[in-house]
Structures are given as structure tokens and as C-alpha cells.
Write a protein that holds these residues in place. Structure first.
Motif, mmCIF file in Angstrom:
data_model
loop_
_atom_site.group_PDB
_atom_site.id
_atom_site.type_symbol
_atom_site.label_atom_id
_atom_site.label_comp_id
_atom_site.label_asym_id
_atom_site.label_seq_id
_atom_site.Cartn_x
_atom_site.Cartn_y
_atom_site.Cartn_z
ATOM 1 N N ILE A 208 5.167 -30.267 -10.172
ATOM 2 C CA ILE A 208 5.015 -30.588 -8.746
ATOM 3 C C ILE A 208 4.144 -29.541 -8.049
ATOM 4 C CG2 ILE A 208 6.259 -30.739 -6.552
ATOM 5 C CD1 ILE A 208 8.578 -32.016 -8.118
ATOM 6 N N ALA A 209 4.403 -28.250 -8.366
ATOM 7 C CA ALA A 209 3.660 -27.169 -7.712
ATOM 8 C C ALA A 209 2.162 -27.272 -7.982
ATOM 9 C CB ALA A 209 4.197 -25.819 -8.182
ATOM 10 N N PHE A 210 1.797 -27.447 -9.244
ATOM 11 C CA PHE A 210 0.375 -27.513 -9.585
ATOM 12 C C PHE A 210 -0.202 -28.902 -9.314
ATOM 13 C CE2 PHE A 210 1.602 -23.697 -11.838
ATOM 14 C CZ PHE A 210 0.490 -22.877 -11.697
ATOM 15 N N GLY A 211 0.643 -29.939 -9.434
ATOM 16 C CA GLY A 211 0.175 -31.288 -9.163
ATOM 17 C C GLY A 211 -0.195 -31.495 -7.712
ATOM 18 N N SER A 212 0.403 -30.677 -6.823
ATOM 19 C CA SER A 212 0.117 -30.822 -5.390
ATOM 20 C C SER A 212 -1.325 -30.451 -5.035
ATOM 21 C CB SER A 212 1.084 -29.957 -4.580
ATOM 22 O OG SER A 212 0.919 -28.583 -4.892
ATOM 23 N N PHE A 213 -2.053 -29.833 -5.991
ATOM 24 C CA PHE A 213 -3.462 -29.536 -5.746
ATOM 25 C C PHE A 213 -4.324 -30.799 -5.846
ATOM 26 C CE2 PHE A 213 -2.041 -25.251 -6.948
ATOM 27 C CZ PHE A 213 -2.616 -24.506 -5.923
ATOM 28 N N VAL A 214 -3.824 -31.824 -6.543
ATOM 29 C CA VAL A 214 -4.635 -33.032 -6.745
ATOM 30 C C VAL A 214 -3.975 -34.290 -6.176
ATOM 31 C CG1 VAL A 214 -5.815 -32.136 -8.790
ATOM 32 C CG2 VAL A 214 -3.649 -33.361 -9.085
ATOM 33 N N SER B 17 3.771 -35.107 -0.547
ATOM 34 C CA SER B 17 4.711 -36.153 -0.127
ATOM 35 C C SER B 17 4.895 -37.201 -1.215
ATOM 36 C CB SER B 17 4.221 -36.813 1.170
ATOM 37 O OG SER B 17 2.918 -37.363 0.989
ATOM 38 N N SER B 18 3.823 -37.498 -1.951
ATOM 39 C CA SER B 18 3.920 -38.458 -3.056
ATOM 40 C C SER B 18 4.737 -37.880 -4.204
ATOM 41 C CB SER B 18 2.526 -38.841 -3.554
ATOM 42 O OG SER B 18 1.789 -39.498 -2.550
ATOM 43 N N LEU B 19 4.508 -36.608 -4.506
ATOM 44 C CA LEU B 19 5.211 -35.981 -5.615
ATOM 45 C C LEU B 19 6.708 -35.848 -5.349
ATOM 46 C CD1 LEU B 19 2.656 -33.142 -6.462
ATOM 47 C CD2 LEU B 19 2.951 -35.321 -7.634
ATOM 48 N N LEU B 20 7.081 -35.725 -4.091
ATOM 49 C CA LEU B 20 8.494 -35.538 -3.730
ATOM 50 C C LEU B 20 9.180 -36.835 -3.309
ATOM 51 C CD1 LEU B 20 8.243 -32.218 -1.661
ATOM 52 C CD2 LEU B 20 8.947 -32.484 -4.047
ATOM 53 N N SER B 21 8.447 -37.940 -3.337
ATOM 54 C CA SER B 21 8.995 -39.204 -2.831
ATOM 55 C C SER B 21 10.213 -39.682 -3.610
ATOM 56 C CB SER B 21 7.915 -40.286 -2.839
ATOM 57 O OG SER B 21 7.447 -40.529 -4.159
ATOM 58 N N GLY B 22 10.297 -39.325 -4.877
ATOM 59 C CA GLY B 22 11.409 -39.792 -5.692
ATOM 60 C C GLY B 22 12.756 -39.272 -5.247
ATOM 61 N N TYR B 23 12.766 -38.115 -4.576
ATOM 62 C CA TYR B 23 14.043 -37.538 -4.153
ATOM 63 C C TYR B 23 14.666 -38.294 -2.987
ATOM 64 C CZ TYR B 23 12.718 -33.834 -7.309
ATOM 65 O OH TYR B 23 12.336 -33.146 -8.433
ATOM 66 N N GLY B 24 13.918 -39.203 -2.404
ATOM 67 C CA GLY B 24 14.469 -40.080 -1.379
ATOM 68 C C GLY B 24 14.844 -41.438 -1.935
ATOM 69 N N GLY C 21 14.446 -37.264 -10.054
ATOM 70 C CA GLY C 21 13.747 -37.436 -8.785
ATOM 71 C C GLY C 21 12.247 -37.355 -8.955
ATOM 72 N N ALA C 22 11.797 -36.401 -9.777
ATOM 73 C CA ALA C 22 10.360 -36.253 -10.008
ATOM 74 C C ALA C 22 9.789 -37.473 -10.728
ATOM 75 C CB ALA C 22 10.100 -34.985 -10.814
ATOM 76 N N ILE C 23 10.441 -37.882 -11.820
ATOM 77 C CA ILE C 23 9.925 -39.009 -12.617
ATOM 78 C C ILE C 23 9.924 -40.301 -11.811
ATOM 79 C CG2 ILE C 23 10.489 -40.528 -14.554
ATOM 80 C CD1 ILE C 23 9.030 -38.063 -15.411
ATOM 81 N N MET C 24 11.000 -40.551 -11.064
ATOM 82 C CA MET C 24 11.059 -41.767 -10.268
ATOM 83 C C MET C 24 9.961 -41.778 -9.211
ATOM 84 S SD MET C 24 13.355 -43.866 -11.332
ATOM 85 C CE MET C 24 13.661 -44.948 -9.941
ATOM 86 N N GLY C 25 9.694 -40.616 -8.626
ATOM 87 C CA GLY C 25 8.616 -40.535 -7.637
ATOM 88 C C GLY C 25 7.260 -40.793 -8.260
ATOM 89 N N PHE C 26 6.990 -40.155 -9.398
ATOM 90 C CA PHE C 26 5.700 -40.337 -10.073
ATOM 91 C C PHE C 26 5.498 -41.793 -10.481
ATOM 92 C CE2 PHE C 26 6.135 -35.724 -11.839
ATOM 93 C CZ PHE C 26 6.021 -35.238 -10.552
ATOM 94 N N SER C 27 6.560 -42.389 -11.071
ATOM 95 C CA SER C 27 6.472 -43.777 -11.528
ATOM 96 C C SER C 27 6.241 -44.722 -10.357
ATOM 97 C CB SER C 27 7.758 -44.154 -12.270
ATOM 98 O OG SER C 27 7.748 -45.509 -12.655
ATOM 99 N N GLY C 28 6.950 -44.470 -9.252
ATOM 100 C CA GLY C 28 6.796 -45.329 -8.077
ATOM 101 C C GLY C 28 5.396 -45.270 -7.491
ATOM 102 N N VAL C 29 4.817 -44.072 -7.440
ATOM 103 C CA VAL C 29 3.456 -43.920 -6.916
ATOM 104 C C VAL C 29 2.453 -44.628 -7.822
ATOM 105 C CG1 VAL C 29 1.616 -42.266 -6.407
ATOM 106 C CG2 VAL C 29 3.968 -41.780 -5.699
ATOM 107 N N LEU C 30 2.642 -44.494 -9.139
ATOM 108 C CA LEU C 30 1.746 -45.181 -10.079
ATOM 109 C C LEU C 30 1.842 -46.692 -9.915
ATOM 110 C CD1 LEU C 30 2.136 -43.165 -13.416
ATOM 111 C CD2 LEU C 30 0.067 -43.418 -12.050
ATOM 112 N N ALA C 31 3.065 -47.191 -9.720
ATOM 113 C CA ALA C 31 3.240 -48.640 -9.553
ATOM 114 C C ALA C 31 2.540 -49.128 -8.292
ATOM 115 C CB ALA C 31 4.725 -48.983 -9.506
ATOM 116 N N LYS C 32 2.680 -48.375 -7.190
ATOM 117 C CA LYS C 32 2.029 -48.762 -5.936
ATOM 118 C C LYS C 32 0.511 -48.715 -6.058
ATOM 119 C CE LYS C 32 5.831 -47.326 -2.899
ATOM 120 N NZ LYS C 32 6.258 -46.352 -1.856
#
Length: 465
Positions: free
Chosen positions: A58-64, A68-75, A321-332
Motif C-alpha cells: 500500500i505504501a509504495f503502491g500509493s505512488f502509482v 483512497s483506492s488502495l484503502l477502499s477494501g477496509y470499508g 482488506g487490502a486484497i478486497m480493495g485491490f480486486s474491487g478496483v480492478l473489477a471497476k
């Protein structure tokens, strides 16, 4: 070796980002895929704890990718369902209710070694709706009690193991992977699989729907497994004349049933009612789980210090939370639609019976488990691929989901490392690796046959395909 894993973890997503964006895919989706790849590699390689890996990604991914997308899974409510259910497990441990149920089963069914293991299966099944960690349920609550029965009968790991301890151990592992498929909340990866299916296959299966759909094949497997292991790996001790004394001794150590145990039992029954009637009450499974946990907390049925020390719950919350967020963003971002198009340009399913395709995907899902040392890593890494191929082949989506969801648990039977409960039981030394792998593979094959025949037949009758 640890540093080499970290280097790979950084170089692979960096290579993806620096590569040209494939036609038909947005730059944002391509960068998100790079982050997702890093997360999956982290789950597989584990250069550090999975929670640490996810925070680094998440920390390094936030550069690209936007934070908010990376943390979306925690909601995501699914993540909170898993987390709440993990904490509920702590109440069964703290109050002693889990142990009491196990001793009750020994008292009822322990006359023979086969009956004893059926009691082990029923205990596991009864606790499974509220314990999504089969490691905590089977390995932490149930197995130690039944192993103590074996030791009391003079069956220790080693030369005396085959008296009964080896049978209890191997059957206990197979039982755990069987009961995990009966309820949505019986195994944490079930909920992750359901979330991925909602993103890719566009289907939503609730708690009661899952139970109804899985009830026939999964319960059949649960009933058959103790007998199959008994025939393939028979114990030397067939009858247990002092089983009531062993059970009574365990119950005496626990003392009379406490008010906290009774309160937890009531909350547990209310949770089952809440989960099973969600389609009528409009209460989501997460809402019920949170209410269950809230009630247990108010009534002090669990120690908050134990909750804070529950590493499994917090670790799972972090990486889920991280995986669900990443997967959800990819799906969208339509990544999985694009992936299906790529498969469509290279593979043709024209003229192939959909049932044959389902069978092939199911077999692949089991065979590939030799490569994964984590059920969660397998679901996160491979389930999206299988769902995408199935979507491309236009197979019935609900049977596809159910077949693969069940296989995520029983696929672990092929090895002793496929799920976290495996090392717990295998590590006792009761069963040789050759026997573990051989009998496990046979039971996994039995599961495939049951789900492809009884399961598919039942789902046909109720109109799922």
C-alpha cells in the motif's frame, strides 16, 4: 533469501508498470494490476508477515495508484464480516463452550473409534457457522481434546500412533476441510471467494443461499469422510470401553455450565437465525456478526485483552482488506473483462459441453494447490483467473462459483501445508507424509466426484443451471 523475496516483490510490479499498457486496458487499470501482482506475490513468497507485506504494498503502491483506492477494501462489509466472526471464535475459547460441546460429543458417540470421530465431525460442524478460522476451530478447540482422548488410550505419536491417534488426526484434518464448505462463515476464504464472484461473475450469494446450495453435497461429504478414513487408515482400537469416564473427567474439570456459556449459546442460536433469515429481515450477514460480537462484548463473554492478542483476526483484517480493495478496483476498471477477452482470442470453447469445462476447471483448481501454502493466497491469486475463464466459456455462473468455492477448502487435503490447520495437526507426528498425501488425494478426488455428480444434480433440480 528474505531479501531476494523483497527484490522480486518490487521488480515484478515495476516491470509491469514500465511495460506498454495493453490495448483495451486503461493506464490506471494496468498500474492497479501491478500493485495487485505485488500483493499476490507477497502472499505467496511472504518475505515478512502478510500484514507487513500489505502495508508495504500500500505504501509504495500509493505512488502509482490513489491511496483512497488502495484503502477502499477496509470499508467493505465482507472484510468486517470475516473480522467479526474471527473475534466471535474467541468467545467460544474464553467461555469454554467449545470444549464443553466436544466433551458432550465424546460422551454421546465415543463408544467406538468410528463413533468418536463422528462426534469430532459433529462438534466441528456445530461450531463452524461462527468460527471462520478452521485453524482456531479444528486445530485450536476441537483437535486438542480428541488428541488427549487418544493419549489417554495409550496412543502417542510414534510407534503407538496407529492405535487411534493417527486416525483421529488424519480424519480431523479431512473433517475440517469438509465442514468448511457447509456455511459461508465456516471458513474465511469462502467470504473472499464470494466477494470475488460478485465482482467478476456478477452474482451475490448470501449466507442462507450458500447453505441451501451446499447442504446436499457438503453434508454428504461430512458424513462420508470419517468412514472413508476409517477404511483407508483403520485404527487398531475399535471400541473405547471407558469413553464416558474420559468425557466425564473433562466435563468435571470444566465444572457446571456457566451463565456466560449459556449466554453465548443463546447469542449463537440468534446469530444462526439472523444469518438464515437475512433475505426476509434484510439484515446483512455482516450486521448479524457485528451484533453477535457486540452482544458478546457487552456480556463480557470474551476478554478484550484476548481480542487484542488475536493475531489471526488482525492479520486477516489487514490482508483481506487490502486484497478486497485491490480486486474491487480492478473489477471497476474492467480488468477482468479485458482478461476474458485475452483468453477469448487465444482459447476457443466452441462445441465443448459446459459440464466438461466445469469439471476441467475443478480439477485444475485442485491440482494447482500443490503450489500454494495458503488457502487465502490461492483464492486471491487463482480464483479470479478461474472465474474469468469460466465466464469466457459461458458456463453456468452459480455452479461455477459453488464448485470452485468448495474446492478451495478440500483442495488443501492434497498436502499438509495447503491450509494453516494442516501444519497444526501434521506437526504432531501422528501421520507420515506419504500417508497424509495419499489419503488426502483420495478424499479430494472423492469430493470432486460428489460435487460433480450429487452437487450438480441437486443444483439442476433447484434450477441453478
Amino acid at each position: 533469501m528474505r531479501w531476494l523475496k523483497w527484490i522480486v516483490l518490487f521488480l515484478v510490479p515495476l516491470g509491469i508498470i514500465l511495460s506498454p499498457v495493453p490495448a483495451g486496458l486503461s493506464p490506471e487499470a494496468w498500474r492497479m494490476f501491478a500493485v495487485y501482482s505485488a500483493a499476490i506475490l507477497g502472499l505467496i513468497l511472504q518475505p515478512a508477515g502478510v500484514s507487513v507485506v500489505m502495508l508495504v504494498v500500500i505504501a509504495f503502491g500509493s505512488f502509482v495508484v490513489p491511496m483512497s483506492s488502495l484503502l477502499s477494501g477496509y470499508g467493505n462489509s465482507t472484510v468486517w464480516l470475516v473480522f467479526s466472526a474471527f473475534l466471535i471464535t474467541q468467545a467460544f475459547i474464553d467461555t469454554g463452550l467449545g470444549k464443553r460441546v466436544a466433551y458432550w460429543m465424546i460422551k454421546l458417540f465415543g463408544k467406538s473409534s468410528l463413533g468418536l470421530v463422528y462426534g469430532q465431525m459433529i462438534t466441528d460442524l456445530l461450531l463452524s457457522p461462527a468460527t471462520p478460522s478452521n485453524t482456531a476451530r479444528s486445530g485450536g478447540i476441537i483437535y486438542p481434546i480428541f488428541k488427549n482422548v487418544a493419549m489417554a488410550l495409550g496412543s502417542d505419536a510414534g510407534p503407538t500412533g496407529r492405535k487411534i491417534g493417527s486416525y483421529i488426526t488424519l480424519a480431523g484434518y479431512a473433517i475440517s476441510m469438509s465442514t468448511s464448505a457447509v456455511f459461508l462463515t465456516a471458513c474465511a476464504p469462502n467470504i473472499l471467494t464470494a466477494g470475488i464472484a460478485a465482482d467478476i461473475l456478477k452474482i451475490n450469494v448470501g449466507w442462507m443461499q450458500w447453505f441451501v446450495y451446499m447442504s446436499v453435497p457438503a453434508l454428504l461429504v461430512c458424513v462420508a469422510v470419517p468412514f472413508i478414513v476409517y477404511k483407508l487408515y483403520p485404527p487398531e482400537i475399535k471400541s473405547i470401553p471407558n469413553y464416558k469416564e474420559l468425557a466425564q473427567q473433562g466435563l468435571a474439570e470444566l465444572g457446571p455450565m456457566t451463565g456466560k456459556e449459556k449466554a453465548l449459546l443463546v447469542l449463537f442460536l440468534l446469530a444462526i437465525i439472523g444469518w438464515s433469515t437475512g433475505s426476509y429481515t434484510k439484515l446483512a450477514a455482516t450486521h448479524v456478526a457485528l451484533l453477535f460480537f457486540a452482544g458478546a462484548s457487552i456480556l463480557k463473554l470474551l476478554d478484550w485483552q484476548h481480542v487484542l492478542a488475536n493475531k489471526g483476526a488482525w492479520n486477516t483484517f489487514m490482508w483481506y482488506g487490502a486484497i478486497m480493495g485491490f480486486s474491487g478496483v480492478l473489477a471497476k476498471a474492467k480488468f477482468f473483462d479485458w482478461l476474458a477477452g485475452v483468453f477469448g482470442n487465444t482459447v476457443s470453447f466452441d462445441g465443448i459441453n459446459p459440464v466438461i469445462i466445469l469439471f476441467a476447471l475443478l480439477v485444475i483448481s485442485v491440482l494447482v494447490r500443490y503450489l500454494f501454502a495458503s488457502m487465502g493466497a490461492y483464492v486471491a491469486a487463482f480464483m479470479p483467473v478461474l472465474f474469468t475463464v469460466g465466464m469466457l466459456a459461458q458456463v453456468p455462473p452459480v455452479p461455477l462459483f459453488l464448485l470452485l468455492a468448495a474446492s478451495s477448502a478440500y483442495g488443501c487435503l492434497t498436502t499438509h501445508y495447503g491450509g494453516a490447520v494442516g501444519p497444526v495437526m501434521f506437526g504432531t507426528g501422528y501421520v507420515a507424509q506419504k500417508d497424509w498425501w495419499t489419503i488426502g488425494a483420495i478424499i479430494a478426488a472423492f469430493n470432486v466426484v460428489v460435487y460433480m455428480t450429487v452437487g450438480m444434480g441437486f443444483w439442476k433440480i433447484i434450477g441453478l443451471w
